[in-house]
Design a protein around this motif. Sequence first.
Motif, PDB file in Angstrom:
ATOM      1  N   ILE A  16       0.921  -1.426  -0.077  1.00 19.41           N
ATOM      2  CA  ILE A  16      -0.068   0.063  -0.028  1.00 19.41           C
ATOM      3  C   ILE A  16       0.918   1.243  -0.079  1.00 19.41           C
ATOM      4  O   ILE A  16       0.509   2.210  -0.930  1.00 19.41           O
ATOM      5  N   VAL A  17       1.657   1.437   0.910  1.00 17.97           N
ATOM      6  CA  VAL A  17       2.658   2.633   0.876  1.00 17.97           C
ATOM      7  C   VAL A  17       3.150   2.794   0.048  1.00 17.97           C
ATOM      8  O   VAL A  17       3.714   4.180  -0.627  1.00 17.97           O
ATOM      9  N   MET A  18       4.034   1.607  -0.712  1.00 18.62           N
ATOM     10  CA  MET A  18       5.191   1.833  -1.918  1.00 18.62           C
ATOM     11  C   MET A  18       4.255   1.964  -3.383  1.00 18.62           C
ATOM     12  O   MET A  18       5.067   2.027  -4.166  1.00 18.62           O
ATOM     13  N   ILE A  19       2.723   2.089  -3.071  1.00 20.31           N
ATOM     14  CA  ILE A  19       2.321   2.092  -4.727  1.00 20.31           C
ATOM     15  C   ILE A  19       2.582   3.354  -5.282  1.00 20.31           C
ATOM     16  O   ILE A  19       3.010   3.152  -6.566  1.00 20.31           O
ATOM     17  N   PRO A  20       2.744   4.514  -4.544  1.00 15.78           N
ATOM     18  CA  PRO A  20       3.139   5.749  -5.445  1.00 15.78           C
ATOM     19  C   PRO A  20       4.484   5.596  -6.004  1.00 15.78           C
ATOM     20  O   PRO A  20       4.758   6.235  -6.993  1.00 15.78           O
ATOM     21  N   VAL A  21       5.386   4.929  -5.132  1.00 18.81           N
ATOM     22  CA  VAL A  21       6.741   4.800  -5.908  1.00 18.81           C
ATOM     23  C   VAL A  21       6.690   3.843  -7.056  1.00 18.81           C
ATOM     24  O   VAL A  21       7.182   3.955  -8.150  1.00 18.81           O
ATOM     25  N   TYR A  22       5.774   2.805  -7.080  1.00 17.39           N
ATOM     26  CA  TYR A  22       5.699   1.676  -8.163  1.00 17.39           C
ATOM     27  C   TYR A  22       5.198   2.528  -9.172  1.00 17.39           C
ATOM     28  O   TYR A  22       5.692   2.349 -10.570  1.00 17.39           O
ATOM     29  N   LEU A  23       4.187   3.106  -9.073  1.00 18.44           N
ATOM     30  CA  LEU A  23       3.586   3.931  -9.969  1.00 18.44           C
ATOM     31  C   LEU A  23       4.478   5.003 -10.861  1.00 18.44           C
ATOM     32  O   LEU A  23       4.677   5.206 -11.816  1.00 18.44           O
ATOM     33  N   MET A  24       5.244   5.564 -10.027  1.00 15.66           N
ATOM     34  CA  MET A  24       6.282   6.751 -10.290  1.00 15.66           C
ATOM     35  C   MET A  24       7.238   6.046 -11.480  1.00 15.66           C
ATOM     36  O   MET A  24       7.553   6.500 -12.538  1.00 15.66           O
ATOM     37  N   VAL A  25       7.749   4.922 -11.022  1.00 15.10           N
ATOM     38  CA  VAL A  25       8.856   4.233 -11.655  1.00 15.10           C
ATOM     39  C   VAL A  25       8.280   3.754 -13.066  1.00 15.10           C
ATOM     40  O   VAL A  25       8.853   3.953 -14.096  1.00 15.10           O
ATOM     41  N   LEU A  29       9.058   4.861 -16.805  1.00 14.93           N
ATOM     42  CA  LEU A  29       9.393   3.695 -17.960  1.00 14.93           C
ATOM     43  C   LEU A  29       8.719   3.508 -19.053  1.00 14.93           C
ATOM     44  O   LEU A  29       9.141   3.319 -20.202  1.00 14.93           O
ATOM     45  N   PHE A  30       7.138   3.551 -19.039  1.00 16.51           N
ATOM     46  CA  PHE A  30       6.484   3.366 -19.831  1.00 16.51           C
ATOM     47  C   PHE A  30       5.729   4.625 -20.353  1.00 16.51           C
ATOM     48  O   PHE A  30       5.165   4.666 -21.398  1.00 16.51           O
ATOM     49  N   GLY A  31       5.723   5.892 -19.566  1.00 16.75           N
ATOM     50  CA  GLY A  31       5.129   6.883 -20.293  1.00 16.75           C
ATOM     51  C   GLY A  31       5.959   7.611 -21.159  1.00 16.75           C
ATOM     52  O   GLY A  31       7.024   7.167 -21.850  1.00 16.75           O
ATOM     53  N   GLY A  32       5.353   8.567 -21.687  1.00 15.24           N
ATOM     54  CA  GLY A  32       5.961   9.233 -22.823  1.00 15.24           C
ATOM     55  C   GLY A  32       6.420  10.762 -22.515  1.00 15.24           C
ATOM     56  O   GLY A  32       5.547  11.458 -21.883  1.00 15.24           O
TER      57      GLY A  32
END
Length: 70
Positions: A16-25, A29-32
């Motif tokens: 739960i707490v690390m979800i923002p970090v996962y989304l940021m990475v 990596l996958f965003g443009g």
Amino acid sequence: MTHAITNIGLIVIFGIVMIPVYLMVAGWLFGGPRDFRTVGISIGYMLGFTVVILIGLAITGAAITIIVNL
């Protein structure tokens, strides 16, 4: 009893707490546009910060052990 509390804590922290970090990475990596330099610097920073925390805790634990055993 303590073992069950530890498992719940790990789930809360890494699930739960690390979800923002996962989304940021994942966004880096996958965003443009993709920014691999920022990903590398940020992951290196997080790993370095974690290593410094672990070393500090080890030194603090050793110091407390020495003080308690005097």
